[in-house]
Write an enzyme that holds these catalytic residues in place. Structure first.
Site: not given
Ligand code: NDP
Length: 288
Positions: A73, A110, A94, A134, A137-138
């Site tokens: 992305k 998104d 995206n 969080g 990206g989202a």
């Molecule tokens: P990224 O990998 O860019 O970010 C992931 C985020 O989740 C980070 O802030 C990370 O924290 C946090 N995280 C992951 N695992 C844990 C955990 N076990 N405990 C605490 N924090 C955690 O992913 P995206 O932002 O792109 O996507 C995030 C979610 O959004 C995905 O599950 C995706 O499927 C969903 N999504 C849904 C969409 C929709 O249309 N419904 C569109 C886009 C995404 P840290 O920085 O500390 O690693």
């Protein structure tokens, strides 16, 4: 059955890695089919170091557009010709749309999909105070679009604190909205006056479906709208616990449908059949 008058389909691609389980192709092809459009959506597993070649191929083969998902992305931006103002503000793309002159425009649907889902639900976002969980990206797309939509204040909590600080600074700089951080812990406090709480982390994404977002559920007040971006399975433990504590909830399926519907319209020029797209996703997710 009559022979087709053309064997040329309009093509849209999805670039990601890993991407085999992404259901977007099924959702978009059901939508093309329901409008009688001779369009194909092709899921392509593209490695990081092959993205530039993949975009060159997209241009050479006259694709009408594409979606990009993890890990492309941000990396795709320098490979495109233009960005929409919000894609530039978010700093991630995206959706790619081929323009009539053949150039490639990058957009991010998104956050817009999220705004559409919440607005359809009936919430007026002007002046709203939000807490975003969080900083990936989202979270970036949702918080920037909330700022653009007129939110009054956007707080950010993230497991990695430095990323929450970066995102809060980014949101304040790009949208002019007040934004600061809330400490991530076992019981993340929901600041008094928060009206919208959004989980933008990957917590409870399949296969970790029982994982619970660690907010202080006792600080939930009725009137709070609690949203999750996780689409599969949509009724996450976070939403269940928030409802039990008195909040109203909105799952991630609406956002997924609407971000796809906005892209569909950008590519085809037609309003997307959102009911068909939602039914397609429900069918996929029901299969587990
Ligand atoms: P990224 O990998 O860019 O970010 C992931 C985020 O989740 C980070 O802030 C990370 O924290 C946090 N995280 C992951 N695992 C844990 C955990 N076990 N405990 C605490 N924090 C955690 O992913 P995206 O932002 O792109 O996507 C995030 C979610 O959004 C995905 O599950 C995706 O499927 C969903 N999504 C849904 C969409 C929709 O249309 N419904 C569109 C886009 C995404 P840290 O920085 O500390 O690693």
């Amino acid at each position: 059955m009559a022979a087709p008058t053309t064997y040329l389909s309009q093509l849209v691609a999805l670039f990601g890695h890993p991407v085999a389980e992404n259901p977007t192709q099924y959702m978009q092809e059901r939508a093309f089919e329901s409008l009688g459009l001779i369009w194909r959506y092709i899921t392509m597993d593209v490695q990081k170091d092959q993205l530039a070649d993949a975009v060159t191929g997209l241009r050479a083969m006259g694709f009408a557009g594409a979606n990009c998902t993890i890990p492309h992305k941000i990396a795709v931006i320098p490979l495109l010709d233009h960005l929409t103002p919000t894609a530039a503000k978010i700093g991630a793309v995206n959706t790619i749309v081929r323009q009539t002159d053949g150039s490639l425009l990058g957009e991010n649907t998104d956050g817009k999909g999220f705004i559409q889902a919440v607005t359809e639900y009936g919430m007026d976002l002007k002046g709203v105070r939000a807490l975003i969980l969080g900083s990936g990206g989202a979270a970036r797309a949702v918080s920037v679009e909330l700022g653009v939509a007129g939110a009054a204040r956007i707080d950010i909590a993230n497991r990695t604190a430095s990323k929450a600080e970066d995102l809060a600074a980014h949101v304040a700089r790009e949208t002019g909205v007040e934004s600061s951080t809330v400490v991530w812990g076992r019981d993340i406090p929901i600041p008094l006056g928060t009206q919208l709480l959004v989980n933008c982390t990957s917590i409870a994404l399949a296969p970790n479906v029982d994982d619970v977002v660690p907010v202080d559920y006792s600080s939930i007040r009725s009137g709070l709208l609690v949203c999750d971006v996780i689409p599969n399975p949509p009724d996450t433990p976070f939403l269940k616990r928030a409802r039990a504590a008195g909040a109203t909830t909105l799952d991630g399926l609406g956002m997924l449908v609407h971000q796809g519907a906005i892209a569909f319209k950008l590519w085809t020029g037609h309003e997307a059949p959102t009911h068909v797209m939602r039914a397609a996703l429900e069918e996929v997710f029901a299969q587990g």
